[in-house]
Design a protein around this motif. Sequence first.
Motif, PDB file in Angstrom:
ATOM      1  N   SER A   1      -5.484  -0.367  -5.679  1.00  0.00           N
ATOM      2  CA  SER A   1      -5.049   0.943  -5.182  1.00  0.00           C
ATOM      3  C   SER A   1      -3.685   0.876  -4.514  1.00  0.00           C
TER       4      SER A   1
ATOM      5  N   THR B   1      -7.054  -4.520   5.242  1.00  0.00           N
ATOM      6  CA  THR B   1      -5.803  -3.822   5.506  1.00  0.00           C
ATOM      7  C   THR B   1      -5.121  -4.492   6.687  1.00  0.00           C
TER       8      THR B   1
ATOM      9  N   ASN C   1     -11.888   4.719   8.794  1.00  0.00           N
ATOM     10  CA  ASN C   1     -11.172   3.677   8.058  1.00  0.00           C
ATOM     11  C   ASN C   1     -11.900   2.345   8.267  1.00  0.00           C
TER      12      ASN C   1
ATOM     13  N   ARG D   1      -4.504   0.897  -0.457  1.00  0.00           N
ATOM     14  CA  ARG D   1      -5.138   2.044   0.197  1.00  0.00           C
ATOM     15  C   ARG D   1      -6.431   1.599   0.882  1.00  0.00           C
TER      16      ARG D   1
ATOM     17  N   TYR E   1      -2.357   9.002  -2.400  1.00  0.00           N
ATOM     18  CA  TYR E   1      -3.643   9.143  -3.087  1.00  0.00           C
ATOM     19  C   TYR E   1      -4.051  10.611  -3.063  1.00  0.00           C
TER      20      TYR E   1
ATOM     21  N   GLY F   1       0.768  -1.231   0.000  1.00  0.00           N
ATOM     22  CA  GLY F   1       0.000   0.000   0.000  1.00  0.00           C
ATOM     23  C   GLY F   1       0.798   1.279   0.000  1.00  0.00           C
ATOM     24  N   CYS F   2       2.114   1.256  -0.054  1.00  0.00           N
ATOM     25  CA  CYS F   2       2.896   2.466   0.064  1.00  0.00           C
ATOM     26  C   CYS F   2       3.344   2.975  -1.297  1.00  0.00           C
TER      27      CYS F   2
ATOM     28  N   ASP G   1     -14.510   4.239  -5.221  1.00  0.00           N
ATOM     29  CA  ASP G   1     -13.946   3.334  -4.215  1.00  0.00           C
ATOM     30  C   ASP G   1     -14.973   2.289  -3.779  1.00  0.00           C
TER      31      ASP G   1
END
Length: 500
Positions: free
Chosen positions: A274, A471, A266, A277, A23, A18-19, A455
Amino acid sequence: MRPTHKLALLCTLMTSTGCRHPYVVPEEPMPPNTILLSQMMRELSAQPGFTDALLAQIDKGGKKGPALLTPALIDELRKRILGKDWQGLDRFPGWTMREINPTVRVVGHVAGKSPKLEATAAVHPGSPATTEAAKQFLDLGPYALDKSETVDLDRPSTLPGFTTDGLVTTLGAGVTRGDGPNDLAPEHAESQRLADVLNRLAANLLPSSTLFAAKVQGRVANSPQDLIAALLATGHEVTVGDARYFANFGHFHYQGKDVMMPFWVNSQIVVPHSGGRPLLIPVSHAEYEWHIRGPHLNADVSYYFGIDGKSEWRTMDTLDQPWVLKRNAHEYRDADAVEVTRLAGLLTVAYMHQHDARPELPFGGYYALGVCQDGVSAIEHKMTGRVTLFPNTADSSLFSDPRDAEINALITAIPKDRTGAEPEPERIFGSLPTAPAASADQAFNAITIPGLADDLNATYKAWQNGTLERTRSTWSLVLKILLALAFAAGAFVGVRKLRH
């Protein structure tokens, strides 16, 4: 392993978890006559004192506030405004429930006894002894706990009509907070009387109450559910909707335009394609809404437990900004409408017992005793066997008063989000104020918050086809990287030994 190889592996792992490049939160397209909070603050944050005035207004809460603003959240919001972090402001706060929960617990320890300590205390055997004590957490209108009377609903209400007095505040610089009337406002006098009567009928179960009644066409009711049954029996149509909205964080208007202010959480779900993300979703507001039409009474009222600490019936005649949308997840009529009314009345009384037993809970018990979703979830579970709302925050250990056994069991049965456990996708999507369309690719295109529909469409499609991902925490990421590096280093050493 050479440093350059380690760096390449680290970058690969970071990308896979995710890095990637940050975004960029979309700012368009926007609904007509609507601007983002960041757009307003870009223009006004430099004005001396304006940011503090705005934060003070937000901290007061609102009719449909999504969550209490703890000192930590207020400080975070101030930092984003003063630091001109407009991207962050448009997804504020974007924290998981695991991150939000400790900020509320800290306030609990400062403002009063902690909920866990309170749970061990003996429940106070009494209830609010006076009308004034009861009115702190239950709006009774002109009615008193210590006065027996029968209200004739066949007669027109003598209460005043709709007014924005006390609802709309001017902050200057073209900014106001609060909303004007909607299309139900012409019935305000009747709706306000009905809300007061339902609250007072529920209060009949308080030991300090004298008997109160309402009458329709000669039928006398001593409880909220009896009143709804009487209305049905006298030719009225009664519909109870389980309504979901996006909660409006601020209810602000700037130069005549609506200011879009969701409160983002979140969901711990990964947005597909993504780079890992997380899906951020605006917190929703949930309430039950009674729509009554008939020969003797036309009125509209809602029930929910609000940030004001009140679990009660209220009017619902202020105008919602278009972006908050609305969806009825369920609708109840006839005997089901009577049952939902009964349960709402029991919730009203249970919360009055809680206020009496635990007066030191901060925010009137909001969050510790639940938010608007908890009571709606409890009734939804009783009526359908499912719960489709997120988040629920009630501490079940506080619901121990034996007089409220049925409500205690309902609150205990619903899923909780106090510990930061991963919420079920059904509750994430079920909380939304729009139902998914037939096409998974365009399921949530009715949503007008920039970037959110895309999304949601992607994550909903992944849920439907079984590819949804969760996540992971920062520590999980670090652990994954360390294990991968260790594995790579071991493999490198093994290859060297083979060569020798």
